[in-house]
Design a protein around this motif. Structure first.
Motif, PDB file in Angstrom:
ATOM      1  N   GLN A  11       0.869  -1.174   0.000  1.00 29.25           N
ATOM      2  CA  GLN A  11       0.000   0.000   0.000  1.00 29.25           C
ATOM      3  C   GLN A  11       0.914   1.234   0.000  1.00 29.25           C
ATOM      4  OE1 GLN A  11      -0.718  -2.415   2.699  1.00 29.25           O
ATOM      5  NE2 GLN A  11      -1.983  -3.442   1.159  1.00 29.25           N
ATOM      6  N   PHE A  12       0.741   2.049  -1.022  1.00 29.59           N
ATOM      7  CA  PHE A  12       1.679   3.149  -1.190  1.00 29.59           C
ATOM      8  C   PHE A  12       0.963   4.459  -1.463  1.00 29.59           C
ATOM      9  CE2 PHE A  12       3.760  -0.705  -2.796  1.00 29.59           C
ATOM     10  CZ  PHE A  12       4.848  -0.762  -1.950  1.00 29.59           C
ATOM     11  N   LYS A  45       8.475  10.436  -5.050  1.00 28.60           N
ATOM     12  CA  LYS A  45       8.629   9.772  -3.757  1.00 28.60           C
ATOM     13  C   LYS A  45       7.485   8.801  -3.549  1.00 28.60           C
ATOM     14  CE  LYS A  45       9.940  10.903   0.951  1.00 28.60           C
ATOM     15  NZ  LYS A  45      10.077  11.982   1.923  1.00 28.60           N
ATOM     16  N   ILE A  46       7.859   7.578  -3.221  1.00 31.14           N
ATOM     17  CA  ILE A  46       6.853   6.561  -2.951  1.00 31.14           C
ATOM     18  C   ILE A  46       6.950   6.231  -1.469  1.00 31.14           C
ATOM     19  CG2 ILE A  46       6.153   4.197  -3.429  1.00 31.14           C
ATOM     20  CD1 ILE A  46       7.578   4.692  -6.215  1.00 31.14           C
ATOM     21  N   GLN A  47       5.810   6.294  -0.802  1.00 31.32           N
ATOM     22  CA  GLN A  47       5.804   6.039   0.632  1.00 31.32           C
ATOM     23  C   GLN A  47       4.790   4.959   0.924  1.00 31.32           C
ATOM     24  OE1 GLN A  47       5.366  10.059   2.223  1.00 31.32           O
ATOM     25  NE2 GLN A  47       6.646   9.371   3.932  1.00 31.32           N
ATOM     26  N   GLY A  48       5.052   4.168   1.928  1.00 27.40           N
ATOM     27  CA  GLY A  48       4.038   3.195   2.318  1.00 27.40           C
ATOM     28  C   GLY A  48       4.619   1.921   2.868  1.00 27.40           C
ATOM     29  N   LYS A  49       3.819   0.886   2.736  1.00 17.50           N
ATOM     30  CA  LYS A  49       4.133  -0.398   3.334  1.00 17.50           C
ATOM     31  C   LYS A  49       4.151  -1.424   2.213  1.00 17.50           C
ATOM     32  CE  LYS A  49       2.498  -2.820   7.159  1.00 17.50           C
ATOM     33  NZ  LYS A  49       1.504  -3.679   7.444  1.00 17.50           N
ATOM     34  N   PRO A  66       1.107  14.579 -16.120  1.00 17.10           N
ATOM     35  CA  PRO A  66       1.094  13.995 -14.782  1.00 17.10           C
ATOM     36  C   PRO A  66       1.824  12.640 -14.745  1.00 17.10           C
ATOM     37  CG  PRO A  66      -1.047  13.765 -15.831  1.00 17.10           C
ATOM     38  CD  PRO A  66      -0.202  14.577 -16.746  1.00 17.10           C
ATOM     39  N   PHE A  67       2.480  12.395 -13.647  1.00 18.08           N
ATOM     40  CA  PHE A  67       3.219  11.141 -13.497  1.00 18.08           C
ATOM     41  C   PHE A  67       2.324  10.121 -12.807  1.00 18.08           C
ATOM     42  CE2 PHE A  67       6.248  14.614 -13.478  1.00 18.08           C
ATOM     43  CZ  PHE A  67       7.056  14.233 -14.530  1.00 18.08           C
ATOM     44  N   GLN A  68       2.560   8.893 -13.125  1.00 16.92           N
ATOM     45  CA  GLN A  68       1.726   7.841 -12.559  1.00 16.92           C
ATOM     46  C   GLN A  68       2.579   6.783 -11.887  1.00 16.92           C
ATOM     47  OE1 GLN A  68      -0.727   6.456 -15.790  1.00 16.92           O
ATOM     48  NE2 GLN A  68      -2.344   7.853 -15.140  1.00 16.92           N
ATOM     49  N   PHE A  69       2.060   6.271 -10.820  1.00 19.02           N
ATOM     50  CA  PHE A  69       2.730   5.162 -10.162  1.00 19.02           C
ATOM     51  C   PHE A  69       1.704   4.050  -9.965  1.00 19.02           C
ATOM     52  CE2 PHE A  69       3.725   3.024  -6.058  1.00 19.02           C
ATOM     53  CZ  PHE A  69       4.779   2.276  -6.537  1.00 19.02           C
ATOM     54  N   THR A  70       2.051   2.877 -10.415  1.00 25.62           N
ATOM     55  CA  THR A  70       1.136   1.744 -10.340  1.00 25.62           C
ATOM     56  C   THR A  70       1.726   0.684  -9.422  1.00 25.62           C
ATOM     57  OG1 THR A  70       0.408   2.173 -12.570  1.00 25.62           O
ATOM     58  CG2 THR A  70      -0.048   0.006 -11.704  1.00 25.62           C
ATOM     59  N   TYR A  71       0.918   0.171  -8.528  1.00 24.39           N
ATOM     60  CA  TYR A  71       1.366  -0.904  -7.642  1.00 24.39           C
ATOM     61  C   TYR A  71       0.263  -1.921  -7.492  1.00 24.39           C
ATOM     62  CZ  TYR A  71      -1.339   1.505  -4.007  1.00 24.39           C
ATOM     63  OH  TYR A  71      -2.332   2.081  -3.303  1.00 24.39           O
ATOM     64  N   PHE A  72       0.598  -3.021  -6.882  1.00 27.94           N
ATOM     65  CA  PHE A  72      -0.396  -4.062  -6.656  1.00 27.94           C
ATOM     66  C   PHE A  72      -0.741  -4.081  -5.175  1.00 27.94           C
ATOM     67  CE2 PHE A  72      -1.636  -8.460  -5.709  1.00 27.94           C
ATOM     68  CZ  PHE A  72      -2.680  -8.583  -6.611  1.00 27.94           C
ATOM     69  N   ASP A  73      -2.008  -4.011  -4.901  1.00 31.11           N
ATOM     70  CA  ASP A  73      -2.437  -4.067  -3.507  1.00 31.11           C
ATOM     71  C   ASP A  73      -2.889  -5.486  -3.196  1.00 31.11           C
ATOM     72  OD1 ASP A  73      -3.645  -3.890  -1.054  1.00 31.11           O
ATOM     73  OD2 ASP A  73      -4.406  -1.859  -1.426  1.00 31.11           O
ATOM     74  N   PRO A  74      -2.102  -6.244  -2.388  1.00 31.30           N
ATOM     75  CA  PRO A  74      -2.465  -7.639  -2.149  1.00 31.30           C
ATOM     76  C   PRO A  74      -3.738  -7.779  -1.327  1.00 31.30           C
ATOM     77  CG  PRO A  74      -0.525  -7.025  -0.887  1.00 31.30           C
ATOM     78  CD  PRO A  74      -0.867  -5.855  -1.727  1.00 31.30           C
ATOM     79  N   GLN A  75      -4.102  -6.747  -0.589  1.00 32.85           N
ATOM     80  CA  GLN A  75      -5.334  -6.849   0.190  1.00 32.85           C
ATOM     81  C   GLN A  75      -6.549  -6.706  -0.716  1.00 32.85           C
ATOM     82  OE1 GLN A  75      -5.077  -4.078   3.463  1.00 32.85           O
ATOM     83  NE2 GLN A  75      -3.520  -5.328   4.488  1.00 32.85           N
ATOM     84  N   LYS A  76      -6.496  -5.718  -1.594  1.00 31.14           N
ATOM     85  CA  LYS A  76      -7.601  -5.550  -2.542  1.00 31.14           C
ATOM     86  C   LYS A  76      -7.471  -6.495  -3.724  1.00 31.14           C
ATOM     87  CE  LYS A  76      -8.197  -0.671  -1.424  1.00 31.14           C
ATOM     88  NZ  LYS A  76      -7.741   0.665  -1.824  1.00 31.14           N
ATOM     89  N   LYS A  77      -6.303  -7.145  -3.807  1.00 28.30           N
ATOM     90  CA  LYS A  77      -6.006  -8.073  -4.911  1.00 28.30           C
ATOM     91  C   LYS A  77      -6.190  -7.404  -6.272  1.00 28.30           C
ATOM     92  CE  LYS A  77      -6.866 -12.555  -2.767  1.00 28.30           C
ATOM     93  NZ  LYS A  77      -7.009 -12.256  -1.353  1.00 28.30           N
ATOM     94  N   SER A  78      -5.775  -6.160  -6.368  1.00 30.03           N
ATOM     95  CA  SER A  78      -5.906  -5.470  -7.656  1.00 30.03           C
ATOM     96  C   SER A  78      -4.805  -4.428  -7.796  1.00 30.03           C
ATOM     97  CB  SER A  78      -7.270  -4.785  -7.755  1.00 30.03           C
ATOM     98  OG  SER A  78      -7.347  -3.762  -6.796  1.00 30.03           O
ATOM     99  N   TYR A  79      -4.593  -3.988  -9.046  1.00 32.23           N
ATOM    100  CA  TYR A  79      -3.592  -2.972  -9.332  1.00 32.23           C
ATOM    101  C   TYR A  79      -4.167  -1.609  -9.041  1.00 32.23           C
ATOM    102  CZ  TYR A  79      -1.004  -6.626 -11.730  1.00 32.23           C
ATOM    103  OH  TYR A  79      -0.309  -7.758 -12.022  1.00 32.23           O
ATOM    104  N   GLN A  80      -3.381  -0.752  -8.472  1.00 31.22           N
ATOM    105  CA  GLN A  80      -3.817   0.605  -8.155  1.00 31.22           C
ATOM    106  C   GLN A  80      -2.881   1.572  -8.869  1.00 31.22           C
ATOM    107  OE1 GLN A  80      -6.426   1.032  -5.739  1.00 31.22           O
ATOM    108  NE2 GLN A  80      -6.564  -1.201  -5.898  1.00 31.22           N
ATOM    109  N   THR A  81      -3.450   2.632  -9.381  1.00 27.50           N
ATOM    110  CA  THR A  81      -2.629   3.649 -10.035  1.00 27.50           C
ATOM    111  C   THR A  81      -2.870   4.987  -9.361  1.00 27.50           C
ATOM    112  OG1 THR A  81      -2.722   2.487 -12.116  1.00 27.50           O
ATOM    113  CG2 THR A  81      -2.119   4.785 -12.219  1.00 27.50           C
TER     114      THR A  81
END
Lengths: 257, 598
Positions: free
Chosen positions: B298-299, B321-325, B382-397
């Protein structure tokens, strides 16, 4: 310049051979049909049209071989493409389009032989004689030879000593020039008409140490590789690759350029 | 009997003498004669005197933990001094089987003493006593020893299924019911297929009470690791091997033991956790964004620029800057697009992430150095950052706001078309053959052999030579003919002159004066012209005189000739004043025959 010496050649030929007339209408039609088929992507028919000019009309031209090579290239028959590009180059050495396509075709084949670099003076010499075709050099030799003889005539029959001197030195100079141009002419002639090169057509062929089936296999050549033929015994030919390896293979495994 | 007594007393005396002389004993002992592979035991050598230069036995068949160590004790009992020097090793055997330990040597007062040899029986590693009951839960595994589950290790994992890149924590815990336990050895497992980060244990980690199956244990964490799976599939959490020294109470064996409150025995106990596994799931392919750079967790995402107003050619920093867990240390730089007028360099990457049993958290920042090449206003992002959220089991941008950049023109800036940045040449997208030729310049016969060395060639080469020879021959012929004619003329000069004289003679007879002189004149000039090969037009009296002198003609003959010529000329202009024709004819004949004689 080309126009002028072509005219000269035509005049020379006319004087000697009869029936060397300009190509006929059916040949032109076949050539255009081939190009149209090629444009439609029907490379097979295009190739057939171009081949017909060679087989039926017994006529050749660098452009014809080039287009035929393109057809085979598009059909991914790279050995045949290379063969035709090489044949085209024999008739018009140094044609940029042909060299470009030949280079592309050579990248598609299995053997990527790195040629031994030629000595610089041979490269210069080749660059020089490739500037014009063999016919041009032959005619130029004759012209220079005629000038030499004419100047010799001036030397022999000159009525004043200045005229004699001019005739003498002129003739010597012209003679040296004609000898030089004759050398170029000979080299160009060899490059164009000597059939001492071939393309390997067998998928994979083991090059033998001697012209027998039982002799040791020295190295492998694959379809599309260019070799120089230096000797022939029965059905075997002695070949040499661009990187200097020599050996014997069956004549049937190669197609002479 | 008497004799026997004597013997005994003698022996006693002798032995007391010996004792007085301090009998030296050097002997080796092992703490156990039956050990299992890897089990620690003590090997000691004792000597009852001070000594030096101890040479230990060959211990290549063992793992030596410590040794040789030495202890020296001195006792004074009943007025007697006893000394004892002990050398000892802590060893464990490597292989099962019977092993003999060779003799050790020691130097005492210049004498070398040898110890006894020892026999050791080594059994296989897993003693039957240590193969206790196996307990297996979903997330824990333990192997206990034989002493009624009094000591075992369990591995705990925070989850048994995880996505690729999702951090998982593994904790190894010791469960113990013994009053006193000391670690003697811990084998650290290695994790395959994981990116690992050690999590610090509590420094003053006191045992925590925990009840397992109704029995209370004191627990202690011995290892805590954060695992980030790098492969999909079933990944193994390896076992952790540890040996402990356990102090056990043993039944009192003597009265003193009972008084002192029993005795203890130290035994070594080997335990290992049972292996676990984690099912690592691949990240879903469906809907995987192209700009995904590996972040799982989660970022939040933040973009800032060091400046928004600058001059062309000056550098500025764009900070992402990417912050999170999550697997924050393993995130690759996000792909960014900037206008082509801005030169972009590779980013500098800094991460500030901490690991705890809760996972990895912190921040990672990417500093992109950029240099605008031309003035103007640019919008980057605009810049985009995409990650995978294992709790939601989906990609987030997450999208950032665009940054507006005002770039002032630099002093010497050139128009856009001339900049080196835009002069990158043609960009080749693909290579294909060059297209067919559409025009044939000329066809040649298929069997054409070239002009060189053809018949025509040789003909044309010989032609100039033939022409040369032909011309030469023609010239020679011409020359010959010319030369012959001159010769003939000279030779026949007299003959021609005689013919002329003959005609003159006829004219004289017929009395034709004018014609006679004319004929005489012509005969003389013609003769002289032929004789000296001079054209008649060029014949003047001077030339004639010169030629005659060259021919060494005598003056009498010359005079006669000129006299005749004078007479002829005079006769042509004043016919009456001339002498007789007969005399002229006579003189002329005389001159010609005179000259002809030469």
């Amino acid at each position: 310049m080309t126009a002028i010496y072509r005219i000269i050649i035509v005049v020379f030929w006319l004087g000697l051979s009869i029936g060397q007339n300009a190509f006929s209408a059916p040949v032109e039609k076949l050539f255009d049909q081939g190009n149209q088929s090629f444009l439609k992507g029907d490379y097979k028919n295009a190739a057939l049209n171009f081949e017909e000019i060679l087989q039926e009309h017994h006529l050749k031209s660098p452009e014809l071989y080039f287009n035929l090579g393109n057809c085979y290239f598009k059909m991914t028959d790279y050995p045949n493409a290379i063969l035709n590009y090489e044949r085209s180059l024999k008739l018009s050495s140094g044609d940029e389009d042909v060299l470009f396509n030949l280079n592309l075709a050579n990248k598609k084949i299995e053997d990527q032989i790195v040629a031994i670099p030629e000595l610089f003076y041979y490269r210069w010499f080749r660059g020089l004689y490739s500037m014009f075709d063999a016919g041009f050099w032959a005619v130029l030799t004759l012209i220079l030879w005629s000038i030499t003889v004419a100047l010799g005539f001036v030397f022999v029959l000159g009525s004043t000593s200045t005229l004699k001197k001019a005739g003498f030195y002129g003739a010597i100079f012209s003679l040296l020039m004609s000898i030089g141009v004759f050398a170029l002419s000979w080299a160009s002639h060899r490059a164009s008409y000597l059939q001492n090169e071939a393309i390997v057509f067998a998928g994979s062929v083991s090059v033998k140490s001697a012209p027998t089936e039982t002799s040791t296999g020295l190295f492998l050549l694959h379809a599309g590789s260019k070799v120089k033929i230096s000797d022939q015994i029965d059905t075997w030919v002695k070949i040499r690759t661009a990187d200097g390896n020599e050996g014997w293979i069956l004549l049937s495994d190669v197609e002479v350029i | 009997m008497k004799k026997l007594h004597l013997y005994i007393s003698f022996l006693a005396l002798f032995s007391s003498l010996l004792l007085g002389a301090q009998e030296i004993k050097f002997s080796g002992t092992v703490s156990k004669t039956k050990v299992s592979v890897g089990e620690r035991f003590q090997l000691s050598y004792s000597i009852n005197t001070n000594a030096s230069t101890f040479n230990g036995p060959d211990l290549s068949a063992f793992d030596v933990y410590t040794g040789p160590n030495q202890t020296f004790t001195t006792n004074y009992v009943n007025g007697q001094l006893t000394q004892s020097l002990t050398y000892y090793y802590h060893l464990s055997a490597r292989k099962p089987g019977k092993i003999s330990i060779g003799a050790a040597r020691i130097n005492v007062g210049g004498r070398t003493l040898q110890s006894n040899t020892l026999e050791l029986e080594v059994s296989n590693a897993s003693q039957p006593a240590n193969q206790g009951q196996h307990k297996q839960g979903n997330t824990t595994g333990a192997a206990s020893n034989g002493q009624g589950n009094n000591l075992f290790i369990r591995a705990h994992i925070s989850k048994s299924t995880a996505f690729l890149g999702e951090p998982v924590t593994v904790i190894y815990k010791v469960y113990n019911r013994y009053p006193m336990v000391n670690f003697s050895d811990v084998k650290i497992p290695s994790f395959n297929g994981f990116y690992t980060e050690e999590i610090a244990l509590d420094k003053n980690g006191k045992g925590v009470s925990e009840t397992v199956g109704g029995i209370q244990y004191t627990t202690l964490e011995i290892k805590r690791t954060l695992l980030i799976p790098q492969k999909t599939g079933k990944l193994e959490i390896p076992t952790l091997d540890a040996s402990f020294i356990v102090r056990e109470r043993v039944a009192p064996q003597s009265i003193f033991d009972q008084i002192l409150g029993g005795s203890y025995r130290d035994t070594e106990v080997k335990v290992k956790s049972i292996p676990l596994s984690i099912e690592v799931l691949p990240l879903p392919l469906a809907g995987k964004p192209t700009d995904f750079t590996g972040g799982v967790g989660q970022f939040s995402f933040d973009v800032s620029s060091s400046t928004t107003k600058l001059k062309a050619g000056d550098a500025f920093n764009l900070n992402l800057k990417i912050q999170g867990k999550g697997n924050i240390k393993l995130i690759d730089p996000p792909k960014i697009n900037v206008p082509s007028e801005i030169e972009l360099y590779d980013p500098q990457i800094k991460d500030a992430a901490q690991v705890s049993s809760g996972g990895m958290s912190g921040s990672k920042s990417f500093d992109y150095l950029m240099i605008p090449q031309a003035g103007g206003t640019y919008e980057i992002g605009p810049f985009q950052f995409t990650y995978f959220d294992p709790q939601k089991k989906s990609y987030q941008t997450i999208s950032s706001a665009a940054i507006r950049l005002e770039v002032e023109k630099s002093a010497g800036e050139q128009p856009a078309s001339n900049r080196s940045g835009s002069a990158t040449g043609t960009k080749v997208i693909a290579s294909d053959i060059r297209y067919n030729k559409t025009l044939v310049k000329a066809y040649t016969p298929l069997n054409e052999q070239g002009f060189l060395f053809s018949m025509g060639y040789f003909v044309w080469a010989l032609l100039p030579l033939l022409a040369f020879i032909g011309l030469l021959l023609y010239k020679r012929y011409q020359q010959n003919r010319f030369a012959n004619r001159s010769l003939y003329k000279t030779r026949d000069a007299g003959h021609l002159a005689r013919k002329r004289l003959q005609r003159a003679h006829e004219l004289k007879s017929s009395g034709n004066n004018d014609a006679f002189y004319e004929e005489i004149f012509k005969a003389l000039y013609g003769y002289l012209g032929d004789k000296f090969q001079i054209a008649v037009a060029n014949l003047s009296r001077d030339v004639i005189r010169q030629k005659l002198t060259e021919h060494q003609t005598d003056t009498e003959l010359q005079n006669k000739l000129f006299k005749v010529l004078d007479t002829c000329e005079m006769a042509r202009y004043a016919p009456s004043a001339v002498q007789g024709m007969h005399e002229v004819y006579h003189d002329t004949t005389e001159v010609i025959t005179g000259l002809e004689k030469r």
